[in-house]
Design a protein around this motif. Structure first.
Motif, PDB file in Angstrom:
ATOM      1  N   ILE A 196      10.867   1.106   2.834  1.00 14.04           N
ATOM      2  CA  ILE A 196      10.150   1.115   1.716  1.00 14.04           C
ATOM      3  C   ILE A 196       9.038  -0.302   1.883  1.00 14.04           C
ATOM      4  N   GLY A 197       7.902   0.089   1.481  1.00 17.58           N
ATOM      5  CA  GLY A 197       6.702  -0.852   1.517  1.00 17.58           C
ATOM      6  C   GLY A 197       5.360  -0.515   1.001  1.00 17.58           C
ATOM      7  N   CYS A 198       4.450  -0.956   1.693  1.00 18.78           N
ATOM      8  CA  CYS A 198       2.992  -0.932   1.017  1.00 18.78           C
ATOM      9  C   CYS A 198       2.101  -0.979   2.019  1.00 18.78           C
ATOM     10  N   ASP A 199       1.052  -0.227   2.014  1.00 22.18           N
ATOM     11  CA  ASP A 199      -0.258  -0.431   3.044  1.00 22.18           C
ATOM     12  C   ASP A 199      -1.215  -0.811   2.231  1.00 22.18           C
ATOM     13  N   ILE A 200      -2.392  -1.405   2.859  1.00 21.57           N
ATOM     14  CA  ILE A 200      -3.470  -1.879   2.023  1.00 21.57           C
ATOM     15  C   ILE A 200      -4.714  -1.443   2.800  1.00 21.57           C
ATOM     16  N   ASN A 201      -5.475  -0.666   2.406  1.00 16.96           N
ATOM     17  CA  ASN A 201      -6.819  -0.320   3.313  1.00 16.96           C
ATOM     18  C   ASN A 201      -7.760  -1.552   3.314  1.00 16.96           C
TER      19      ASN A 201
ATOM     20  N   LEU B 231       6.808   9.726   2.580  1.00 13.50           N
ATOM     21  CA  LEU B 231       5.855  10.273   1.682  1.00 13.50           C
ATOM     22  C   LEU B 231       5.147   9.160   1.198  1.00 13.50           C
ATOM     23  N   ARG B 232       3.690   9.059   0.893  1.00 15.49           N
ATOM     24  CA  ARG B 232       2.993   8.034   0.779  1.00 15.49           C
ATOM     25  C   ARG B 232       2.022   8.305  -0.606  1.00 15.49           C
ATOM     26  N   VAL B 233       1.836   7.462  -1.470  1.00 14.38           N
ATOM     27  CA  VAL B 233       1.096   7.575  -2.662  1.00 14.38           C
ATOM     28  C   VAL B 233      -0.259   6.887  -2.425  1.00 14.38           C
ATOM     29  N   ASN B 234      -1.529   7.541  -2.788  1.00 17.20           N
ATOM     30  CA  ASN B 234      -2.681   6.838  -2.464  1.00 17.20           C
ATOM     31  C   ASN B 234      -3.165   6.379  -4.036  1.00 17.20           C
ATOM     32  N   LEU B 235      -3.458   5.432  -4.140  1.00 18.85           N
ATOM     33  CA  LEU B 235      -4.062   4.662  -5.308  1.00 18.85           C
ATOM     34  C   LEU B 235      -5.186   4.030  -4.956  1.00 18.85           C
ATOM     35  N   LYS B 236      -6.295   4.736  -5.652  1.00 17.48           N
ATOM     36  CA  LYS B 236      -7.444   3.942  -5.315  1.00 17.48           C
ATOM     37  C   LYS B 236      -8.195   4.138  -3.895  1.00 17.48           C
ATOM     38  N   ASP B 237      -7.628   4.885  -3.168  1.00 14.02           N
ATOM     39  CA  ASP B 237      -7.890   4.941  -1.744  1.00 14.02           C
ATOM     40  C   ASP B 237      -7.787   3.324  -1.140  1.00 14.02           C
ATOM     41  N   LYS B 238      -7.045   2.540  -1.751  1.00 15.13           N
ATOM     42  CA  LYS B 238      -6.941   1.256  -1.390  1.00 15.13           C
ATOM     43  C   LYS B 238      -5.474   0.949  -0.977  1.00 15.13           C
ATOM     44  N   TYR B 239      -4.589   1.339  -1.991  1.00 19.54           N
ATOM     45  CA  TYR B 239      -3.128   0.902  -1.886  1.00 19.54           C
ATOM     46  C   TYR B 239      -2.406   1.941  -1.689  1.00 19.54           C
ATOM     47  N   PHE B 240      -1.426   1.966  -0.945  1.00 20.45           N
ATOM     48  CA  PHE B 240      -0.553   3.079  -0.249  1.00 20.45           C
ATOM     49  C   PHE B 240       0.948   2.875  -0.393  1.00 20.45           C
ATOM     50  N   PRO B 241       1.687   2.829  -1.454  1.00 23.92           N
ATOM     51  CA  PRO B 241       3.065   2.614  -1.526  1.00 23.92           C
ATOM     52  C   PRO B 241       3.596   3.777  -0.737  1.00 23.92           C
ATOM     53  N   ILE B 242       4.777   3.403   0.092  1.00 27.12           N
ATOM     54  CA  ILE B 242       5.299   4.482   1.111  1.00 27.12           C
ATOM     55  C   ILE B 242       6.683   4.544   1.173  1.00 27.12           C
TER      56      ILE B 242
END
Length: 238
Positions: free
Chosen positions: A112-117, A72-83
């Motif tokens: 648990i982590g985070c991706d950056i576009n 399950l991933r959250v989209n913040l500003k199309d740039k940050y994606f906590p997952i």
């Protein structure tokens, strides 16, 4: 531990970048109305997406280990994606032709982590992302079989069942995904993994770790199909 520190750095960097626009606005009250209008077109929360890893399932069907995994991933500003990634890892290693042993494992795991576009156009249908994960599992490992005895000749029976092995690891992740149709997206990830802690009794080597893979492996990957559960209107955002 170096990879774990890198994971912490990525998380801190993402949080810092989220707060920097607000700090800059406070320090510069004369910011132009045009810049404010452009910023307002990109809401903080852009939606949620759920995904399933096809690669892990295929691995289990054709090999002796693999996993069933969803995220399950959250989209913040199309740039940050906590997952958050959760799954069930299983292994049934039949009699090894070299060691003569069998290994069995079946346990849940989580990351648990985070991706950056990092793509130039953050709002495009294609995303290129870099991120990090912290993974954890608690499992039992059953090993049995006949072990060859070179000095005396012949074999001796061997059997062990571990009690509650805790395993922690970190991952650096590079991933790409794209819109396939409507809310459906398809993508893959490449992962570099490093164990933080975890071992068997008296230092015995662990054959398979749910969510991590074979103990000692450094590289891994996923092939995901995802569905965007909720999306904000992109009108005016390019």
């Amino acid at each position: 531990m170096h990879l774990f520190r890198t994971f912490i750095f990525v998380c801190v960097a993402a949080a810092t970048n989220l707060l920097m626009p607000a700090a800059a606005t406070a320090q510069n009250p004369k910011q132009s109305q045009t810049q404010q209008a452009e910023a307002d077109t990109v809401p903080m929360f852009k939606g949620l997406s759920a995904s399933y890893d096809l690669a892990g399932t295929v691995m289990r069907l054709v090999g002796d280990y693999g996993q069933i995994e969803g995220a399950l991933r959250v989209n913040l500003k199309d740039k940050y994606f906590p997952i958050v990634e959760l799954g069930l890892g299983t292994a049934k290693h039949e009699t090894d032709p070299v060691t003569g042993i069998e290994a069995k494992t079946n346990a849940p795991y989580g990351r648990i982590g985070c991706d950056i576009n990092i793509a130039k156009n953050k709002h495009d249908d294609y995303r290129v992302m870099a991120g990090a994960r912290y993974g954890f599992t608690n499992f039992k490992q059953e090993i049995s079989g006949d072990i060859n005895v070179p000095y005396w000749g012949g074999t001796v029976p061997y059997s062990t069942s571990e009690e509650s092995i805790s395993y922690h690891w970190a991952e650096l992740v590079f991933s790409v995904d794209a819109k396939l149709w409507g809310p459906v997206r398809l993508g893959w990830s490449f992962r570099y993994k490093a164990k933080l802690s975890g071992k068997g009794n008296e230092g015995e080597r662990i054959w398979y770790v749910p969510g991590y893979g074979k103990d000692g492996d450094k590289l891994g990957g996923t092939f995901n199909i995802s569905i965007e559960l909720s999306r904000k209107n992109k009108k005016g955002v390019q």
